[in-house]
Design an enzyme around this catalytic site. Sequence first.
Site, short mmCIF file in Angstrom:
data_model
loop_
_atom_site.label_atom_id
_atom_site.label_comp_id
_atom_site.label_asym_id
_atom_site.label_seq_id
_atom_site.Cartn_x
_atom_site.Cartn_y
_atom_site.Cartn_z
N ASP A 23 0.79 -0.96 -0.03
CA ASP A 23 0.38 0.02 -0.32
C ASP A 23 0.69 1.45 -0.38
O ASP A 23 0.40 1.96 -0.37
CB ASP A 23 -1.03 0.08 0.98
CG ASP A 23 -0.29 -0.62 2.23
OD1 ASP A 23 0.40 -0.55 2.27
OD2 ASP A 23 -0.30 0.48 3.77
N HIS A 24 2.68 1.25 0.01
CA HIS A 24 3.25 2.86 0.05
C HIS A 24 3.75 2.29 -0.63
O HIS A 24 4.60 3.44 -1.46
CB HIS A 24 3.87 2.12 1.06
CG HIS A 24 3.45 2.24 2.55
ND1 HIS A 24 2.86 3.71 2.93
CD2 HIS A 24 2.95 1.90 3.28
CE1 HIS A 24 2.47 3.85 4.96
NE2 HIS A 24 1.93 1.93 4.45
N ASP A 43 4.26 4.32 8.19
CA ASP A 43 3.87 2.60 9.33
C ASP A 43 4.92 2.50 10.56
O ASP A 43 5.92 2.37 10.06
CB ASP A 43 3.79 1.22 8.68
CG ASP A 43 2.61 1.71 7.52
OD1 ASP A 43 2.05 3.01 7.36
OD2 ASP A 43 2.12 0.57 6.73
#
EC number: 3.1.26.11
Length: 304
Positions: free
Chosen positions: A67-68, A208
């Site tokens: 997701d990054h 994160d």
Amino acid sequence: MSVRELVVLGTASQVPTRGRNHNGYLLRWDGEGLLFDPGEGTQRQMLRAGVSAGDITRICLTHFHGDHCLGVPGVVQRLSTDRVTHPVYAHYPASGEHFFKRLRHASAFHETTELHEEPVAAEGRVVSGPFGELQARRLDHRIESFGYRLVEPDGRRMVPELLARFGIGGPRVGLLQRTGTLDVDGHTVHLEQVSEPRRGQRAAFIMDTRLCDAVYDLADGADLLVIEATYLDEDAALATEHFHLTAAQAGRVAAECGVRLLVLTHFSQRYSQVERFREEAAEQFDGEIVLAEDLVRVPVPRRR
């Protein structure tokens, strides 16, 4: 005219939702465009947000969870499709260099734009230039992850009243700024006599991680803090287990570090009412809070 703003391209965490794309954040900082953590779908989000490939000067990845970073192939290819003529630099954890090379060459395309890879192997200065200094600190996540911090050098602000007192105006103001001294009617005027200290602006980007010293170091004195708030406090145990932050923790960091504008993002799909993130952060931090939404633009606060 210089522009300093955050263009939000995506705000979801591991799983996107109907209203939230995977991560993606473009920090426009004068002549620089730093694209942080382009997740899947970033290229389309850029189009919807009015961001061109030519706006990008640097790609900064915190880590290599999908997701990054899964938007990297499309963004890299778009640079060449649009024939971006300036070089673009890519910063990412050196331990994931093999991932970046696979993403960069995920499919066949005709590469014309210069893309220079500058892996981040250690904490500290990543690069410096007219924009200031880009710094990195190692975060506490399941895999190696870095947070970033952009620091503008301190300078001086000219004071009109003091300039008038010495009879300095027009092009001579610029000359004094460049040289530090100016001869006025046989007397030497020093820059310090007609100006006052001006603190450089700072922007921090923290994804994160669990709470750690690096989070506080990155956020210290930030005019703009973009930080993950994956969980609400009721799920603090899950946040710790999965190496993430809660909204309350993000608010506490902002309060303790003297942040001016707090931007919360990276929301878990488990929550339907994101306003609760603001409420929890506001219990800890009484400054300005923005709940990031896809495609919004957030100006960097004006200098004090």
